[in-house]
Design a protein around this motif. Structure first.
Motif, PDB file in Angstrom:
ATOM      1  N   GLY A   8       8.480   5.272  -9.748  1.00 46.62           N
ATOM      2  CA  GLY A   8       9.154   4.108 -10.330  1.00 46.62           C
ATOM      3  C   GLY A   8       8.316   2.877 -10.103  1.00 46.62           C
ATOM      4  N   CYS A   9       8.290   2.419  -8.865  1.00 44.74           N
ATOM      5  CA  CYS A   9       7.699   1.114  -8.584  1.00 44.74           C
ATOM      6  C   CYS A   9       6.237   1.193  -8.167  1.00 44.74           C
ATOM      7  N   ARG A  10       5.775   2.316  -7.732  1.00 44.10           N
ATOM      8  CA  ARG A  10       4.429   2.530  -7.195  1.00 44.10           C
ATOM      9  C   ARG A  10       4.145   1.611  -6.016  1.00 44.10           C
ATOM     10  N   GLY A  35       6.442   1.641  -2.971  1.00 46.87           N
ATOM     11  CA  GLY A  35       7.240   1.958  -1.797  1.00 46.87           C
ATOM     12  C   GLY A  35       8.627   1.339  -1.774  1.00 46.87           C
ATOM     13  N   ILE A  36       9.136   0.944  -2.936  1.00 44.96           N
ATOM     14  CA  ILE A  36      10.427   0.258  -2.937  1.00 44.96           C
ATOM     15  C   ILE A  36      11.555   1.167  -3.401  1.00 44.96           C
ATOM     16  N   CYS A  37      11.299   1.933  -4.457  1.00 42.99           N
ATOM     17  CA  CYS A  37      12.428   2.599  -5.111  1.00 42.99           C
ATOM     18  C   CYS A  37      12.726   3.991  -4.565  1.00 42.99           C
ATOM     19  N   GLY A  38      11.759   4.635  -3.969  1.00 43.16           N
ATOM     20  CA  GLY A  38      11.988   5.973  -3.422  1.00 43.16           C
ATOM     21  C   GLY A  38      11.842   7.088  -4.437  1.00 43.16           C
ATOM     22  N   CYS A  55       9.316   8.466  -5.775  1.00 44.51           N
ATOM     23  CA  CYS A  55       8.211   9.413  -5.576  1.00 44.51           C
ATOM     24  C   CYS A  55       8.370  10.234  -4.299  1.00 44.51           C
ATOM     25  N   CYS A  91       3.475   7.290  -3.419  1.00 43.86           N
ATOM     26  CA  CYS A  91       2.826   6.125  -4.043  1.00 43.86           C
ATOM     27  C   CYS A  91       2.129   5.227  -3.031  1.00 43.86           C
TER      28      CYS A  91
HETATM   29  S1  FES Z   1       7.348   5.081  -6.728  1.00 49.90           S
HETATM   30 FE1  FES Z   1       8.796   3.770  -5.848  1.00 49.90          FE
HETATM   31  S2  FES Z   1       8.674   4.321  -3.763  1.00 49.90           S
HETATM   32 FE2  FES Z   1       7.082   5.426  -4.647  1.00 49.90          FE
END
Ligand code: FES
Ligand SMILES: Cc1cc2nc3c(=O)[nH]c(=O)nc-3n(C[C@H](O)[C@H](O)[C@H](O)COP(=O)(O)OP(=O)(O)OC[C@H]3O[C@@H](n4cnc5c(N)ncnc54)[C@H](O)[C@@H]3O)c2cc1C
Length: 513
Positions: free
Chosen positions: A437-439, A441-444, A446, A473
Protein backbone atom coordinates in the motif's frame (compact mmCIF):
# COMPACT_ATOMS: atom_id res chain seq x y z
CA UNK A 1 -3.59 47.89 5.81
CA UNK A 2 -1.45 51.00 5.62
CA UNK A 3 -2.65 54.58 5.27
CA UNK A 4 -0.18 57.09 3.89
CA UNK A 5 -0.34 60.85 3.52
CA UNK A 6 2.38 62.00 1.20
CA UNK A 7 3.89 65.49 1.21
CA UNK A 8 2.40 67.97 -1.27
CA UNK A 9 -1.23 68.67 -2.12
CA UNK A 10 -3.88 66.93 0.00
CA UNK A 11 -3.73 63.23 -0.75
CA UNK A 12 -4.29 59.89 0.90
CA UNK A 13 -3.24 56.43 -0.23
CA UNK A 14 -4.37 53.15 1.20
CA UNK A 15 -2.52 49.88 0.70
CA UNK A 16 -4.34 46.66 1.48
CA UNK A 17 -2.47 43.38 1.94
CA UNK A 18 -4.18 40.02 1.89
CA UNK A 19 -2.51 36.72 2.75
CA UNK A 20 -2.56 34.53 -0.36
CA UNK A 21 -1.40 31.14 0.87
CA UNK A 22 1.43 30.23 3.20
CA UNK A 23 4.21 32.11 1.43
CA UNK A 24 2.50 34.86 -0.52
CA UNK A 25 0.68 38.12 -0.07
CA UNK A 26 -1.48 39.95 -2.57
CA UNK A 27 -2.01 43.67 -2.33
CA UNK A 28 -3.58 46.66 -3.96
CA UNK A 29 -3.42 50.43 -3.51
CA UNK A 30 -6.00 53.14 -3.80
CA UNK A 31 -5.05 56.80 -4.05
CA UNK A 32 -7.30 59.70 -3.24
CA UNK A 33 -6.80 63.41 -3.92
CA UNK A 34 -8.69 66.43 -2.62
CA UNK A 35 -10.87 68.36 -5.08
CA UNK A 36 -8.78 70.77 -7.11
CA UNK A 37 -5.50 68.82 -6.92
CA UNK A 38 -3.98 68.89 -10.39
CA UNK A 39 -3.95 65.81 -12.63
CA UNK A 40 -0.21 66.32 -13.08
CA UNK A 41 0.50 66.12 -9.32
CA UNK A 42 -1.74 63.06 -8.98
CA UNK A 43 -0.04 61.25 -11.86
CA UNK A 44 3.42 62.06 -10.57
CA UNK A 45 2.61 60.83 -7.07
CA UNK A 46 1.02 57.63 -8.38
CA UNK A 47 4.10 56.99 -10.56
CA UNK A 48 6.38 57.64 -7.58
CA UNK A 49 4.42 55.24 -5.36
CA UNK A 50 4.54 52.61 -8.09
CA UNK A 51 8.28 52.96 -8.39
CA UNK A 52 8.78 52.62 -4.63
CA UNK A 53 6.39 49.66 -4.59
CA UNK A 54 8.38 47.90 -7.30
CA UNK A 55 11.61 48.46 -5.32
CA UNK A 56 9.93 47.06 -2.21
CA UNK A 57 8.78 44.00 -4.16
CA UNK A 58 12.36 43.16 -5.10
CA UNK A 59 13.44 43.53 -1.47
CA UNK A 60 10.60 41.57 0.07
CA UNK A 61 10.96 38.79 -2.51
CA UNK A 62 14.64 38.60 -1.65
CA UNK A 63 13.89 38.44 2.09
CA UNK A 64 11.30 35.77 1.39
CA UNK A 65 13.83 33.71 -0.56
CA UNK A 66 16.23 34.00 2.38
CA UNK A 67 13.57 32.83 4.83
CA UNK A 68 12.65 29.96 2.51
CA UNK A 69 16.21 28.72 2.97
CA UNK A 70 14.99 27.60 6.38
CA UNK A 71 17.95 28.86 8.44
CA UNK A 72 16.58 32.05 10.03
CA UNK A 73 13.73 31.43 12.40
CA UNK A 74 12.14 34.76 11.55
CA UNK A 75 12.77 38.01 9.75
CA UNK A 76 14.45 40.97 11.44
CA UNK A 77 13.11 44.42 12.16
CA UNK A 78 14.91 47.74 12.17
CA UNK A 79 14.60 48.29 15.89
CA UNK A 80 15.31 52.01 15.64
CA UNK A 81 12.61 52.77 13.15
CA UNK A 82 10.05 49.99 12.88
CA UNK A 83 8.41 50.93 16.18
CA UNK A 84 4.92 50.31 14.93
CA UNK A 85 5.64 46.76 13.88
CA UNK A 86 7.35 46.08 17.21
CA UNK A 87 4.41 47.60 19.05
CA UNK A 88 2.00 45.47 17.02
CA UNK A 89 3.97 42.31 17.82
CA UNK A 90 3.94 43.20 21.51
CA UNK A 91 0.17 43.57 21.41
CA UNK A 92 -0.18 40.16 19.79
CA UNK A 93 2.18 38.47 22.27
CA UNK A 94 0.33 40.12 25.12
CA UNK A 95 -3.07 39.07 23.76
CA UNK A 96 -1.96 35.48 23.23
CA UNK A 97 0.00 34.91 26.45
CA UNK A 98 -1.63 37.39 28.82
CA UNK A 99 1.90 38.53 29.75
CA UNK A 100 3.71 41.73 28.76
CA UNK A 101 6.00 41.03 25.80
CA UNK A 102 9.73 40.69 26.51
CA UNK A 103 12.43 41.94 24.16
CA UNK A 104 15.36 39.83 22.91
CA UNK A 105 18.91 41.18 23.39
CA UNK A 106 18.79 42.52 19.83
CA UNK A 107 15.66 44.49 20.62
CA UNK A 108 13.15 42.20 18.90
CA UNK A 109 9.96 41.00 20.51
CA UNK A 110 10.55 37.55 22.04
CA UNK A 111 7.92 35.25 20.57
CA UNK A 112 6.40 32.49 22.70
CA UNK A 113 6.59 29.02 21.06
CA UNK A 114 2.98 29.22 19.96
CA UNK A 115 3.79 32.21 17.76
CA UNK A 116 7.05 30.92 16.29
CA UNK A 117 7.15 30.98 12.54
CA UNK A 118 6.05 27.84 10.74
CA UNK A 119 8.86 27.00 8.30
CA UNK A 120 7.92 28.46 4.95
CA UNK A 121 9.03 25.39 3.07
CA UNK A 122 7.22 22.93 5.27
CA UNK A 123 9.08 19.79 6.10
CA UNK A 124 7.27 16.98 7.85
CA UNK A 125 10.44 16.06 9.74
CA UNK A 126 10.17 19.21 11.88
CA UNK A 127 7.14 17.68 13.60
CA UNK A 128 8.27 15.63 16.63
CA UNK A 129 7.84 11.85 16.20
CA UNK A 130 5.30 11.66 19.02
CA UNK A 131 2.99 14.02 17.11
CA UNK A 132 3.98 12.82 13.65
CA UNK A 133 2.79 9.30 14.31
CA UNK A 134 -0.31 10.08 16.33
CA UNK A 135 -3.70 9.99 14.66
CA UNK A 136 -5.85 13.12 14.89
CA UNK A 137 -9.51 13.30 14.04
CA UNK A 138 -10.49 15.05 10.81
CA UNK A 139 -13.95 16.13 9.79
CA UNK A 140 -15.12 16.27 6.19
CA UNK A 141 -16.74 19.62 5.44
CA UNK A 142 -17.08 19.56 1.67
CA UNK A 143 -17.11 17.03 -1.16
CA UNK A 144 -16.72 18.01 -4.79
CA UNK A 145 -16.95 15.67 -7.77
CA UNK A 146 -13.91 15.98 -10.07
CA UNK A 147 -15.16 13.40 -12.57
CA UNK A 148 -17.61 10.50 -12.65
CA UNK A 149 -15.25 8.39 -10.54
CA UNK A 150 -13.03 10.86 -8.65
CA UNK A 151 -14.27 13.12 -5.86
CA UNK A 152 -12.37 15.57 -3.71
CA UNK A 153 -12.93 15.34 0.02
CA UNK A 154 -12.13 18.51 1.95
CA UNK A 155 -11.40 18.00 5.63
CA UNK A 156 -10.10 19.89 8.62
CA UNK A 157 -9.10 19.01 12.15
CA UNK A 158 -12.12 18.24 14.29
CA UNK A 159 -10.50 20.10 17.22
CA UNK A 160 -10.18 23.26 15.11
CA UNK A 161 -6.36 23.33 15.38
CA UNK A 162 -4.22 24.27 12.37
CA UNK A 163 -2.99 21.41 10.21
CA UNK A 164 0.60 20.22 10.07
CA UNK A 165 2.58 21.50 7.11
CA UNK A 166 3.31 19.40 4.05
CA UNK A 167 5.20 19.67 0.78
CA UNK A 168 3.28 19.46 -2.52
CA UNK A 169 3.35 15.84 -3.67
CA UNK A 170 3.23 14.29 -0.19
CA UNK A 171 0.49 11.97 1.02
CA UNK A 172 -1.66 11.62 4.09
CA UNK A 173 -1.91 8.31 5.99
CA UNK A 174 -5.54 7.90 7.03
CA UNK A 175 -7.49 5.50 9.24
CA UNK A 176 -11.14 4.92 8.47
CA UNK A 177 -13.57 3.15 10.75
CA UNK A 178 -16.05 1.23 8.61
CA UNK A 179 -18.99 -0.18 10.59
CA UNK A 180 -18.99 -3.51 8.74
CA UNK A 181 -15.27 -4.10 9.33
CA UNK A 182 -13.71 -5.54 12.47
CA UNK A 183 -10.61 -3.30 12.19
CA UNK A 184 -10.22 0.31 11.04
CA UNK A 185 -8.77 0.43 7.51
CA UNK A 186 -5.44 2.20 6.86
CA UNK A 187 -4.81 3.85 3.50
CA UNK A 188 -2.66 6.61 2.06
CA UNK A 189 -3.93 9.41 -0.23
CA UNK A 190 -2.01 12.23 -1.84
CA UNK A 191 -2.85 15.75 -0.76
CA UNK A 192 -4.11 17.34 -3.94
CA UNK A 193 -3.80 20.97 -2.79
CA UNK A 194 -0.90 23.21 -1.94
CA UNK A 195 -0.02 23.45 1.75
CA UNK A 196 -2.30 25.53 3.91
CA UNK A 197 -3.10 25.46 7.63
CA UNK A 198 -6.86 25.18 7.15
CA UNK A 199 -7.83 22.13 5.14
CA UNK A 200 -6.65 18.94 3.48
CA UNK A 201 -8.04 17.88 0.15
CA UNK A 202 -7.90 14.23 -0.89
CA UNK A 203 -9.06 13.37 -4.39
CA UNK A 204 -10.12 9.76 -4.34
CA UNK A 205 -11.02 7.46 -7.18
CA UNK A 206 -13.95 5.15 -6.49
CA UNK A 207 -12.53 1.64 -6.93
CA UNK A 208 -14.32 -1.52 -8.07
CA UNK A 209 -16.95 -3.25 -5.91
CA UNK A 210 -14.36 -4.88 -3.62
CA UNK A 211 -12.50 -1.65 -2.90
CA UNK A 212 -13.10 -0.97 0.74
CA UNK A 213 -12.12 2.56 1.67
CA UNK A 214 -12.70 4.40 -1.58
CA UNK A 215 -16.17 2.83 -1.98
CA UNK A 216 -17.00 3.58 1.64
CA UNK A 217 -15.96 7.24 1.34
CA UNK A 218 -17.76 7.73 -1.96
CA UNK A 219 -20.93 6.14 -0.57
CA UNK A 220 -20.88 7.57 2.96
CA UNK A 221 -18.70 10.67 2.77
CA UNK A 222 -20.71 13.74 3.77
CA UNK A 223 -20.05 16.90 5.77
CA UNK A 224 -19.61 15.87 9.38
CA UNK A 225 -18.15 12.40 8.72
CA UNK A 226 -14.97 11.90 10.72
CA UNK A 227 -11.87 9.94 9.84
CA UNK A 228 -8.37 9.97 11.37
CA UNK A 229 -5.00 10.91 9.92
CA UNK A 230 -1.34 11.10 10.85
CA UNK A 231 0.81 13.97 9.67
CA UNK A 232 1.50 14.21 5.92
CA UNK A 233 4.65 12.53 4.64
CA UNK A 234 6.28 10.96 1.57
CA UNK A 235 9.35 11.43 -0.56
CA UNK A 236 7.61 12.28 -3.82
CA UNK A 237 7.84 16.04 -3.95
CA UNK A 238 9.19 18.88 -6.01
CA UNK A 239 12.94 19.34 -5.92
CA UNK A 240 12.70 22.86 -4.50
CA UNK A 241 16.07 24.21 -5.58
CA UNK A 242 15.81 23.04 -9.16
CA UNK A 243 15.10 25.61 -11.85
CA UNK A 244 14.88 23.00 -14.57
CA UNK A 245 11.52 22.72 -16.33
CA UNK A 246 9.27 20.27 -14.49
CA UNK A 247 7.52 17.64 -16.60
CA UNK A 248 4.51 16.13 -14.85
CA UNK A 249 3.31 12.97 -16.53
CA UNK A 250 0.29 11.31 -14.98
CA UNK A 251 -2.22 8.63 -15.78
CA UNK A 252 -5.72 8.42 -14.26
CA UNK A 253 -5.90 9.30 -10.58
CA UNK A 254 -2.10 9.79 -10.66
CA UNK A 255 -2.98 13.38 -11.49
CA UNK A 256 -3.44 14.21 -7.77
CA UNK A 257 0.18 14.97 -6.79
CA UNK A 258 0.72 16.73 -10.13
CA UNK A 259 -2.10 19.15 -9.46
CA UNK A 260 -0.62 20.02 -6.06
CA UNK A 261 2.88 20.49 -7.46
CA UNK A 262 1.82 22.46 -10.55
CA UNK A 263 -0.37 24.75 -8.45
CA UNK A 264 2.57 25.32 -6.11
CA UNK A 265 4.79 26.32 -9.04
CA UNK A 266 2.15 28.78 -10.27
CA UNK A 267 1.71 30.25 -6.78
CA UNK A 268 5.47 30.56 -6.33
CA UNK A 269 5.75 32.21 -9.74
CA UNK A 270 3.09 34.75 -8.81
CA UNK A 271 4.88 35.40 -5.55
CA UNK A 272 8.42 35.74 -6.87
CA UNK A 273 7.79 36.78 -10.47
CA UNK A 274 9.95 33.80 -11.50
CA UNK A 275 7.98 30.99 -13.09
CA UNK A 276 9.58 27.56 -13.33
CA UNK A 277 8.55 26.18 -16.73
CA UNK A 278 6.03 23.34 -16.52
CA UNK A 279 4.82 20.62 -18.85
CA UNK A 280 1.63 19.03 -17.60
CA UNK A 281 0.96 15.86 -19.56
CA UNK A 282 -2.01 13.78 -18.49
CA UNK A 283 -3.52 10.64 -19.90
CA UNK A 284 -6.91 9.20 -19.04
CA UNK A 285 -9.66 7.23 -20.76
CA UNK A 286 -12.10 9.99 -21.67
CA UNK A 287 -13.91 13.10 -20.54
CA UNK A 288 -16.19 11.19 -18.16
CA UNK A 289 -13.34 10.09 -15.93
CA UNK A 290 -11.04 13.06 -16.56
CA UNK A 291 -10.50 14.89 -13.25
CA UNK A 292 -9.19 18.45 -12.84
CA UNK A 293 -10.12 19.41 -16.37
CA UNK A 294 -9.60 23.03 -15.27
CA UNK A 295 -5.82 22.64 -15.26
CA UNK A 296 -5.72 24.81 -18.39
CA UNK A 297 -7.07 27.70 -16.29
CA UNK A 298 -4.14 27.17 -13.94
CA UNK A 299 -1.82 27.28 -16.95
CA UNK A 300 -3.40 30.62 -17.85
CA UNK A 301 -1.76 32.11 -14.74
CA UNK A 302 1.71 30.91 -15.80
CA UNK A 303 3.57 32.30 -18.82
CA UNK A 304 5.32 29.01 -19.61
CA UNK A 305 3.04 26.16 -18.55
CA UNK A 306 2.05 23.78 -21.31
CA UNK A 307 -0.80 21.32 -20.84
CA UNK A 308 -1.37 18.24 -22.98
CA UNK A 309 -4.35 15.96 -22.33
CA UNK A 310 -4.51 12.58 -24.05
CA UNK A 311 -7.58 10.31 -24.08
CA UNK A 312 -7.15 6.60 -24.76
CA UNK A 313 -10.86 5.87 -25.29
CA UNK A 314 -12.60 9.15 -26.19
CA UNK A 315 -16.37 9.12 -25.77
CA UNK A 316 -19.04 10.38 -28.13
CA UNK A 317 -19.17 13.78 -26.39
CA UNK A 318 -15.38 14.28 -26.38
CA UNK A 319 -13.97 16.61 -29.01
CA UNK A 320 -10.36 16.44 -30.14
CA UNK A 321 -8.80 19.88 -29.80
CA UNK A 322 -11.39 20.94 -27.22
CA UNK A 323 -11.73 18.34 -24.48
CA UNK A 324 -8.37 16.70 -25.24
CA UNK A 325 -5.25 17.33 -27.32
CA UNK A 326 -4.47 13.88 -28.67
CA UNK A 327 -5.69 10.28 -28.63
CA UNK A 328 -3.99 7.08 -27.54
CA UNK A 329 -1.83 6.17 -24.58
CA UNK A 330 1.07 8.21 -23.29
CA UNK A 331 4.27 6.59 -24.50
CA UNK A 332 7.87 7.66 -24.66
CA UNK A 333 7.31 8.57 -28.33
CA UNK A 334 4.55 10.98 -27.30
CA UNK A 335 6.95 12.61 -24.81
CA UNK A 336 9.70 12.79 -27.42
CA UNK A 337 7.32 14.46 -29.83
CA UNK A 338 5.96 16.96 -27.32
CA UNK A 339 9.06 17.99 -25.40
CA UNK A 340 11.69 20.14 -27.01
CA UNK A 341 15.26 19.00 -26.33
CA UNK A 342 16.06 20.21 -22.81
CA UNK A 343 17.20 19.17 -19.36
CA UNK A 344 14.05 18.33 -17.37
CA UNK A 345 12.96 17.04 -13.97
CA UNK A 346 10.40 14.32 -14.66
CA UNK A 347 7.62 13.43 -12.23
CA UNK A 348 5.65 10.27 -12.98
CA UNK A 349 2.51 8.96 -11.34
CA UNK A 350 0.08 6.49 -12.81
CA UNK A 351 -0.67 2.80 -13.26
CA UNK A 352 2.39 0.54 -12.91
CA UNK A 353 2.76 -0.43 -16.62
CA UNK A 354 2.48 3.25 -17.58
CA UNK A 355 5.25 4.24 -15.17
CA UNK A 356 7.45 1.31 -16.03
CA UNK A 357 7.26 1.93 -19.76
CA UNK A 358 7.91 5.66 -19.36
CA UNK A 359 10.74 5.05 -16.94
CA UNK A 360 12.36 2.58 -19.32
CA UNK A 361 11.75 4.95 -22.22
CA UNK A 362 13.24 7.95 -20.44
CA UNK A 363 16.33 6.13 -19.20
CA UNK A 364 16.58 4.58 -22.68
CA UNK A 365 16.96 8.01 -24.26
CA UNK A 366 19.57 9.00 -21.70
CA UNK A 367 17.57 10.80 -18.99
CA UNK A 368 19.50 10.42 -15.75
CA UNK A 369 17.75 8.39 -13.06
CA UNK A 370 18.00 11.12 -10.48
CA UNK A 371 15.95 13.33 -12.80
CA UNK A 372 13.02 10.89 -12.67
CA UNK A 373 10.80 11.11 -9.60
CA UNK A 374 7.81 8.86 -9.21
CA UNK A 375 4.97 7.84 -6.95
CA UNK A 376 3.23 4.52 -7.10
CA UNK A 377 -0.37 4.14 -5.93
CA UNK A 378 -1.01 0.57 -6.90
CA UNK A 379 -0.32 -2.81 -5.43
CA UNK A 380 1.58 -5.71 -6.87
CA UNK A 381 3.68 -3.66 -9.27
CA UNK A 382 6.97 -4.87 -10.66
CA UNK A 383 8.81 -1.61 -10.43
CA UNK A 384 12.47 -1.98 -11.10
CA UNK A 385 14.85 -1.29 -8.22
CA UNK A 386 16.44 1.52 -10.16
CA UNK A 387 13.17 3.41 -9.73
CA UNK A 388 14.41 3.97 -6.19
CA UNK A 389 17.62 5.83 -6.78
CA UNK A 390 17.90 7.01 -3.19
CA UNK A 391 18.53 3.55 -1.78
CA UNK A 392 21.46 2.33 -3.84
CA UNK A 393 22.97 5.80 -3.75
CA UNK A 394 23.25 5.76 0.01
CA UNK A 395 24.63 2.27 0.35
CA UNK A 396 28.35 1.93 0.57
CA UNK A 397 29.97 0.21 -2.38
CA UNK A 398 32.16 -1.75 0.02
CA UNK A 399 29.67 -4.55 0.30
CA UNK A 400 31.46 -7.75 1.14
CA UNK A 401 28.68 -10.17 0.53
CA UNK A 402 25.16 -10.97 -0.37
CA UNK A 403 22.34 -12.74 1.40
CA UNK A 404 20.45 -15.66 -0.10
CA UNK A 405 16.70 -15.18 -0.05
CA UNK A 406 14.32 -18.01 -0.69
CA UNK A 407 10.75 -17.39 -1.74
CA UNK A 408 9.08 -20.65 -0.78
CA UNK A 409 5.86 -20.66 -2.79
CA UNK A 410 7.39 -19.60 -6.08
CA UNK A 411 10.54 -21.65 -5.50
CA UNK A 412 12.76 -18.68 -6.38
CA UNK A 413 16.10 -18.32 -4.63
CA UNK A 414 18.13 -15.23 -5.33
CA UNK A 415 21.01 -13.30 -3.82
CA UNK A 416 20.11 -10.05 -2.14
CA UNK A 417 22.78 -7.39 -2.05
CA UNK A 418 22.75 -3.82 -0.89
CA UNK A 419 21.93 -2.37 -4.27
CA UNK A 420 18.68 -4.37 -4.33
CA UNK A 421 16.89 -2.14 -1.82
CA UNK A 422 14.11 -3.34 0.45
CA UNK A 423 12.79 -6.88 0.44
CA UNK A 424 9.70 -5.63 -1.38
CA UNK A 425 11.83 -4.14 -4.15
CA UNK A 426 13.91 -7.27 -4.25
CA UNK A 427 10.83 -9.49 -4.56
CA UNK A 428 9.56 -7.29 -7.39
CA UNK A 429 12.92 -7.42 -9.12
CA UNK A 430 12.84 -11.22 -9.20
CA UNK A 431 9.42 -11.15 -10.80
CA UNK A 432 7.11 -11.52 -7.80
CA UNK A 433 4.27 -9.13 -7.13
CA UNK A 434 3.68 -8.87 -3.38
CA UNK A 435 0.81 -6.59 -2.39
CA UNK A 436 1.72 -3.25 -0.90
CA UNK A 437 0.00 0.00 0.00
CA UNK A 438 2.17 2.78 1.31
CA UNK A 439 5.68 1.36 0.74
CA UNK A 440 6.71 3.14 3.91
CA UNK A 441 5.78 0.94 6.84
CA UNK A 442 2.47 2.60 7.63
CA UNK A 443 -0.37 0.51 6.31
CA UNK A 444 0.75 -3.05 7.03
CA UNK A 445 -0.38 -4.31 3.61
CA UNK A 446 2.98 -5.90 2.82
CA UNK A 447 3.14 -7.92 6.05
CA UNK A 448 4.51 -11.38 5.21
CA UNK A 449 5.39 -14.36 7.33
CA UNK A 450 9.11 -14.97 7.65
CA UNK A 451 9.86 -18.68 7.62
CA UNK A 452 13.40 -18.29 8.83
CA UNK A 453 16.12 -15.69 8.99
CA UNK A 454 15.86 -12.17 10.33
CA UNK A 455 15.38 -8.67 9.02
CA UNK A 456 16.27 -5.19 10.12
CA UNK A 457 14.01 -2.25 9.52
CA UNK A 458 15.34 0.65 7.52
CA UNK A 459 12.93 2.84 9.41
CA UNK A 460 10.98 1.65 12.44
CA UNK A 461 7.59 0.84 10.86
CA UNK A 462 4.37 2.18 12.28
CA UNK A 463 2.14 -0.62 11.06
CA UNK A 464 1.44 -3.43 13.47
CA UNK A 465 2.75 -6.84 12.42
CA UNK A 466 1.91 -10.21 13.80
CA UNK A 467 4.22 -12.67 15.48
CA UNK A 468 6.70 -14.01 12.92
CA UNK A 469 5.65 -11.44 10.30
CA UNK A 470 7.83 -8.82 8.60
CA UNK A 471 6.95 -5.76 6.57
CA UNK A 472 8.66 -6.19 3.23
CA UNK A 473 8.51 -2.57 2.14
CA UNK A 474 10.86 -1.26 4.81
CA UNK A 475 13.06 -4.19 5.74
CA UNK A 476 16.34 -5.67 4.56
CA UNK A 477 18.06 -8.91 5.54
CA UNK A 478 19.52 -8.46 8.99
CA UNK A 479 22.93 -9.91 8.32
CA UNK A 480 23.63 -7.33 5.64
CA UNK A 481 21.94 -4.52 7.44
CA UNK A 482 24.38 -4.90 10.28
CA UNK A 483 27.34 -3.84 8.14
CA UNK A 484 28.12 -0.54 9.82
CA UNK A 485 29.57 1.24 6.79
CA UNK A 486 26.15 2.00 5.47
CA UNK A 487 23.86 1.42 8.44
CA UNK A 488 24.83 4.74 9.85
CA UNK A 489 24.10 6.67 6.68
CA UNK A 490 21.28 4.61 5.28
CA UNK A 491 18.40 7.09 5.21
CA UNK A 492 20.12 8.82 8.09
CA UNK A 493 18.99 6.25 10.62
CA UNK A 494 20.99 5.88 13.78
CA UNK A 495 21.91 2.15 13.86
CA UNK A 496 21.03 1.96 17.54
CA UNK A 497 17.44 2.81 16.66
CA UNK A 498 17.00 -0.05 14.22
CA UNK A 499 14.85 -2.91 15.36
CA UNK A 500 15.22 -6.53 14.55
CA UNK A 501 12.32 -8.79 13.81
CA UNK A 502 12.51 -12.38 12.72
CA UNK A 503 12.82 -15.94 13.73
CA UNK A 504 16.55 -16.52 13.95
CA UNK A 505 19.70 -14.62 13.16
CA UNK A 506 20.71 -16.99 10.35
CA UNK A 507 22.24 -15.36 7.30
CA UNK A 508 19.58 -16.56 4.85
CA UNK A 509 16.02 -15.31 4.76
CA UNK A 510 13.08 -17.53 3.79
CA UNK A 511 9.79 -15.98 2.80
CA UNK A 512 6.68 -17.92 1.85
CA UNK A 513 5.95 -15.86 -1.30
S1 FES B 1 3.28 -1.40 2.11
FE1 FES B 1 2.45 -0.32 3.77
S2 FES B 1 3.54 -1.18 5.43
FE2 FES B 1 4.50 -2.04 3.74
C1 LIG C 1 1.43 7.09 -1.74
C2 LIG C 1 0.03 6.79 -2.21
C3 LIG C 1 -0.80 7.83 -2.60
C4 LIG C 1 -2.08 7.56 -3.07
N1 LIG C 1 -2.87 8.59 -3.48
C5 LIG C 1 -4.10 8.33 -3.98
C6 LIG C 1 -4.93 9.40 -4.44
O1 LIG C 1 -4.55 10.57 -4.42
N2 LIG C 1 -6.16 9.08 -4.91
C7 LIG C 1 -6.61 7.78 -4.96
O2 LIG C 1 -7.74 7.56 -5.37
N3 LIG C 1 -5.83 6.76 -4.54
C8 LIG C 1 -4.60 7.00 -4.04
N4 LIG C 1 -3.83 5.98 -3.58
C9 LIG C 1 -4.39 4.60 -3.57
C10 LIG C 1 -5.13 4.38 -2.24
O3 LIG C 1 -4.22 4.40 -1.18
C11 LIG C 1 -5.85 3.04 -2.19
O4 LIG C 1 -4.92 2.03 -2.47
C12 LIG C 1 -7.00 2.93 -3.16
O5 LIG C 1 -7.96 3.96 -2.92
C13 LIG C 1 -7.68 1.57 -3.00
O6 LIG C 1 -8.11 1.43 -1.68
P1 LIG C 1 -9.52 0.80 -1.36
O7 LIG C 1 -9.62 0.60 0.10
O8 LIG C 1 -10.60 1.55 -2.04
O9 LIG C 1 -9.42 -0.60 -2.08
P2 LIG C 1 -8.89 -1.96 -1.43
O10 LIG C 1 -9.90 -2.52 -0.52
O11 LIG C 1 -7.53 -1.72 -0.91
O12 LIG C 1 -8.84 -2.86 -2.73
C14 LIG C 1 -7.87 -2.60 -3.74
C15 LIG C 1 -8.11 -3.61 -4.87
O13 LIG C 1 -8.01 -4.92 -4.36
C16 LIG C 1 -9.19 -5.65 -4.69
N5 LIG C 1 -9.59 -6.51 -3.57
C17 LIG C 1 -9.82 -6.13 -2.31
N6 LIG C 1 -10.18 -7.18 -1.57
C18 LIG C 1 -10.20 -8.25 -2.40
C19 LIG C 1 -10.46 -9.61 -2.25
N7 LIG C 1 -10.78 -10.13 -1.08
N8 LIG C 1 -10.37 -10.40 -3.32
C20 LIG C 1 -10.02 -9.92 -4.51
N9 LIG C 1 -9.74 -8.62 -4.73
C21 LIG C 1 -9.82 -7.81 -3.69
C22 LIG C 1 -10.26 -4.61 -4.92
O14 LIG C 1 -11.24 -5.10 -5.80
C23 LIG C 1 -9.48 -3.48 -5.52
O15 LIG C 1 -9.35 -3.66 -6.91
C24 LIG C 1 -2.55 6.22 -3.12
C25 LIG C 1 -1.69 5.19 -2.71
C26 LIG C 1 -0.43 5.46 -2.27
C27 LIG C 1 0.45 4.31 -1.84
Amino acid sequence: MTININPGFPNLSIDVWNPDGANATEGFSEQYFAPGVSEEFAKELIAFNKEVGAQDDVLTDSVQRGLLGGLPERGRLLTNSEHLVIHFQKLIVNAVTGEPAALTPSGLVALPPVLRTIPLLPNASVVPDSERNAYVELEIFKIEPESEIISSFYMRRADGKPLDPWVPGQFLPIRVTIPSEPQPALRTYTLSTTPNPDYYRLSIRRGDENSLVSRFLHANGRPGLRIEAMTPRGKFMLTPQSERPAVFVSGGVGITPMIAMATHIVEEGRRTGKFRPVWFIHGTSNGRVHAFGNVKELAGQHPAMKVHIRYSQPGSTDRLGITHDSEGRITIDVLKELLPLNDYDFYLCGPPPFMQSLYDGLTGIGVRRERIHYESFGSGTALKPELHPEIPARISASDDGSVPIRFAKSGITAEWSRDKGSLLEFAEAVGLAPVFGCRSGICGTCATRITSGAVDYIEEPLAPRGEGQVLLCCSVPAAAALVPAWCSTYRGIDPSKRRRNGATASRSVYLPL
